[in-house]
Design an enzyme around this catalytic site. Structure first.
Site, PDB file in Angstrom:
ATOM      1  N   ASP A   1      41.572  33.558  36.660  1.00 52.87           N
ATOM      2  CA  ASP A   1      42.906  34.150  36.791  1.00 52.87           C
ATOM      3  C   ASP A   1      43.719  33.277  37.763  1.00 52.87           C
ATOM      4  O   ASP A   1      43.200  32.381  38.422  1.00 52.87           O
ATOM      5  CB  ASP A   1      42.821  35.616  37.251  1.00 52.87           C
ATOM      6  CG  ASP A   1      44.088  36.402  36.886  1.00 52.87           C
ATOM      7  OD1 ASP A   1      45.111  35.781  36.539  1.00 52.87           O
ATOM      8  OD2 ASP A   1      44.059  37.651  36.965  1.00 52.87           O
TER       9      ASP A   1
HETATM   10  C1  NOJ Z   1      47.640  37.260  36.737  1.00 53.37           C
HETATM   11  C2  NOJ Z   1      47.164  38.507  36.047  1.00 53.37           C
HETATM   12  O1  NOJ Z   1      46.148  39.105  36.821  1.00 53.37           O
HETATM   13  C3  NOJ Z   1      46.645  38.272  34.650  1.00 53.37           C
HETATM   14  O2  NOJ Z   1      46.422  39.508  34.030  1.00 53.37           O
HETATM   15  C4  NOJ Z   1      47.595  37.444  33.843  1.00 53.37           C
HETATM   16  O3  NOJ Z   1      47.050  37.224  32.555  1.00 53.37           O
HETATM   17  C5  NOJ Z   1      47.837  36.120  34.555  1.00 53.37           C
HETATM   18  N1  NOJ Z   1      48.393  36.370  35.861  1.00 53.37           N
HETATM   19  C6  NOJ Z   1      48.752  35.194  33.752  1.00 53.37           C
HETATM   20  O4  NOJ Z   1      50.023  35.690  33.701  1.00 53.37           O
END
Ligand code: NOJ
Length: 784
Positions: free
Chosen positions: A289
């Protein structure tokens, strides 16, 4: 060094040119699995370390890296994939930089958060789960995939399947609720919808399930917080939905930001190797992430960036999202031998494998098509899928209360519409609304006005702001990049309430749209209270005091503590955030053009102090018995115990009854199954659907088991007066559980079978399972 493949772009983009020295990838990657390996082996054998590291980088367009720099980085072979670029016109030059200017001409893929729609917002996932309608969820994902492909997107960071027991956590809105069986069904339906019959097609996208794992169990519901959990609970409750998505074929897994029992998921070899790859057999890409590899230093498990990169790659993170440490550190780690070439190659292989599966080596512009076909206006209304959005949204609206048949309303007389969410096109979209545009969304006001046009008069008044706390407004506005999320009416709360009350005097019925802004139920939006913010309850109380029938329309992304509304609203609708067609869908329900049939996928607490509250809790030694004194039992003494609304609850405009539960046997042996059946009758005046729910519990076992668990459901539509017998098969699949040795077992004993229209009011029968103790699955689960 042999020259690599080159691709023709533009009108002839669909053709790949074979270059001597490189195998030609087939258009259908599944046709010959050996060919995939040979193709990737060949490519890897010709890559430098820097090019390999480049493939492991996923970069977002935006403040992080301006587009011109992004193109140069891609041409230099330093980027493997991009996210947040969602317009063909933006994506094409990036892909051209990859396949024309980079040395090996390896295509990029483009990813995006398409969680509940792309151009068209469908209801938020918590709403989708409320539908208990897997065809509706698959339809949402199918439409999303079509719209995403039309924008040149190859992969979505969805479904989000984190089980949520804590409504303080803003991200419960993004998941499918508290129940592992329901969430697993939703996960499967989503993956099938996104990926269709294969991800190498121009009209399907790859699903990357998230957030692996257990993100929904962050302590205190505070986002990004620690997760500490017993292996039993993990395997029984939290892990099944990820597994379901993977078994349904999800090609990607996004790794969670949290730690698990002390080890951050991003550096967790048990999670990413032992469980995901070895036990579950996952063959696809793992994605960290946002910034999670760098955060290993903040977690305090990596001394420096070098160690963070080393931990992540050794644990099995293939693609690093928005992180600089792979680029900076991996070449040195390989040079020093701390990371072997085989370890690096293993990660690169997954990234290339995904591109291969997505059909991008055969045609890098598969989903982007040619410039001649680019939409003139990316945000045009005719690019939306309004009909499916409205039809799905209607299935997600939960009727929580309806005194004196207040609903459905007549399309006549005078209606006062008030409340801070009545005219919001932004909030109704919900968070993570991808490319959905607020001005194309049907607000509740627009939906109602269209429904009653020429038949009833609609008065409007703001009623109150969503919150009276300027700090909260600042916080919510900071979340958004372009436009303010929350625009406050400068008038004092008393003035706005007085205006609404005055107009109520002229109305036959009052509809109040209250709840939360979409940003309140979002990433990084944890709450300490789960009540209606600001003056909203004061508005409702003042409206109630007018004596006019009060219809409360809730828009929110988490269970709220709404005991007053339960006791005082004449009708109460939980609409969550219903998406682009939300206003029309809610109006369909308000005026009876659609009979509500949705059910809560998550328990509603009476107050924040009851959290966590979920229906499938374990048996305990001193349970409270309803109607008996609570002393020395497990309870809270100041207020009524149990949820305000139980899991699976939701009313209809019709009266449904469930009767005559019968089991086909009272005793079975291991290997045998039985059927449970009951008769569902629509006793009311409207055609409608209801969800018959099957719960099972075992009265004793080798470990404490849940008081009940959902094991099946069927949504049945009946005409007025019609009855239908609903049957469920009960066998090993429904009876097995994870024991203390983490083996899936079926144990002999007494089982209670419960059928109901919610998790609380059920019909119950029991049967005995003989001779099952020895039937343990050999496949032991891993303890973590
Ligand atoms: C952070 C988030 O936790 C995740 O769910 C998301 O897919 C990513 N950012 C990309 O935007």
């Amino acid at each position: 060094m042999a020259s690599a493949a080159a691709w023709v772009t533009g009108m002839a983009a669909q053709l790949a040119i074979t270059v001597p020295g490189q195998a030609q990838p087939p258009a259908d990657p599944s046709a010959d699995p050996g060919a995939k390996k040979a193709f990737i082996d060949d490519l890897i054998s010709r890559m430098t370390v820097d090019e390999k590291v480049g493939q492991l980088r996923l970069i977002s367009i935006g403040p992080e890296m301006p587009i011109a720099q992004l193109e140069d980085e891609i041409a230099a072979g330093r980027i493997g994939a991009s996210f947040n670029t969602v317009v063909r016109r933006d994506n094409r030059p990036l892909q051209e930089a990859a396949v024309k200017r980079s040395r090996l001409k390896i295509p990029l893929f483009f990813a995006y958060d398409i969680v509940h729609g792309h151009r068209t917002a469908f209801p938020i996932p918590l709403g989708l789960a409320s539908s208990f309608d897997m065809a509706a969820i698959e339809r949402m994902a199918r439409v999303s995939a079509l719209e995403a492909c039309a924008d040149g997107v190859d992969m979505t960071f969805a479904p989000m399947v984190d089980i949520g027991h804590d409504p303080r956590w803003g991200r419960v809105s993004e998941g499918f609720g508290e129940d592992p069986y329901l969430a697993s069904e939703c996960a499967r339906a989503s993956v099938h919808g996104f990926q269709g019959s294969g991800v190498n097609r121009p009209d399907t996208i790859m699903a990357a399930v998230k957030h692996f794992a257990l993100y929904g169990a962050v302590e205190g519901g505070r986002d990004y917080n620690t997760v500490d959990m017993s292996p039993l609970r993990m395997h029984q409750v939290y892990l099944p939905p990820y597994r379901a998505a993977i078994d349904a074929g999800a090609g990607g897994v996004m790794v969670a930001l949290n730690s698990i029992n002390g080890v951050p998921a991003t550096a967790n070899t048990w999670l990413l190797q032992d469980l995901l790859r070895k036990q579950w057999g996952f063959r696809g890409i793992t994605i960290s992430d946002h910034g999670a590899i760098t955060e290993l230093m903040k977690h305090g498990v990596a001394r420096d960036a070098r160690e963070a990169a080393k931990l992540a790659i050794k644990a099995g993170i293939d693609l690093s999202m928005a992180d600089k440490v792979y680029l900076a550190e991996l070449p040195g780690l390989v040079a020093s031998g701390e990371i072997t070439m085989a370890e690096l190659d293993a990660r690169v292989r997954e990234v290339l494998g995904v591109k291969y599966d997505l059909g991008l080596f055969a045609d890098p512009f598969l989903r982007m098509g040619s410039p001649a076909d680019d939409p003139v206006d990316d945000k045009a209304d005719n690019r939306l899928h309004r009909r499916p959005a409205r039809e799905v949204a209607r299935e997600t609206i939960v009727l929580l209360g309806n005194r004196n048949r207040t609903l459905p309303l007549k399309k006549a007389g005078t209606i006062l519409l008030t409340g801070p969410l009545a005219e919001s096109g932004l909030d109704i979209l919900g968070s993570w609304s991808a490319q959905a545009v607020a001005k194309l969304a049907v607000t509740l006001r627009a939906g109602i006005e269209t429904a009653v046009e020429g038949k009833a008069r609609v008065l409007t008044a703001r009623g109150c702001n969503i919150t009276d706390n300027p700090k909260v407004v600042d916080y919510l506005n900071y979340l958004n990049w372009d436009t303010p999320e929350v625009v406050q009416d400068p008038r004092a709360p008393e003035v706005m309430i007085a205006e609404a009350v005055e107009l109520a005097a002229q109305a036959d019925v009052v509809i109040a749209a209250v709840g939360e802004t979409r940003g309140m139920s979002h990433e990084s939006s944890s709450r300490v209270d789960i009540d209606l913010p600001g003056s909203q309850r004061a508005l409702l109380k003042a409206l109630k005091a007018t004596g006019k029938p009060l219809v409360v329309v809730l828009m929110n992304g988490r269970p709220l503590a709404i005991d007053w509304e339960k006791d005082n609203a004449d009708a109460l609708l939980e609409t969550w955030y219903t998406g682009t067609e939300g206003g029309n869908a809610i109006a369909d329900v308000l005026f009876g053009d659609h009979n509500p049939s949705a059910k809560l996928p998550i328990s509603f607490p009476r107050s924040v102090g009851q959290i966590p509250i979920y229906y499938n809790h374990l048996r305990i030694g001193r349970p409270l018995t309803e109607g008996k004194p609570g002393n020395y039992t497990s309870q809270y003494f100041e207020e009524q115990n149990g949820p305000l609304y139980p899991f699976g609850f939701g009313l209809s405009y019709s009266r449904f009854s469930l009767s005559s539960l019968k089991l086909s046997a009272s005793r079975i042996s291991y290997g045998q199954s039985l059927t449970a059946e009951a008769t569902l009758t629509n006793e009311g005046p409207y055609e409608g659907a209801n969800v018959v729910q099957l719960y099972i519990s075992e009265s004793y076992a080798s470990v404490a088991r849940p008081v009940k668990e959902l094991k099946g459901f069927q949504k049945v539509t009946l005409k007025p007066g019609e009855s239908r017998v609903v049957r469920f098969e009960i066998g090993e699949e429904q009876l097995k559980f994870v024991n203390a040795e983490l083996r899936e077992v079926v144990e002999s004993g007494q089982f209670s079978v419960q059928l109901g229209l919610d998790s609380h009011e059920v019909l119950e029968q029991s049967f005995e399972l003989a001779e099952a103790l020895e039937h343990a699955d050999q496949n032991q689960k891993s303890p973590g």
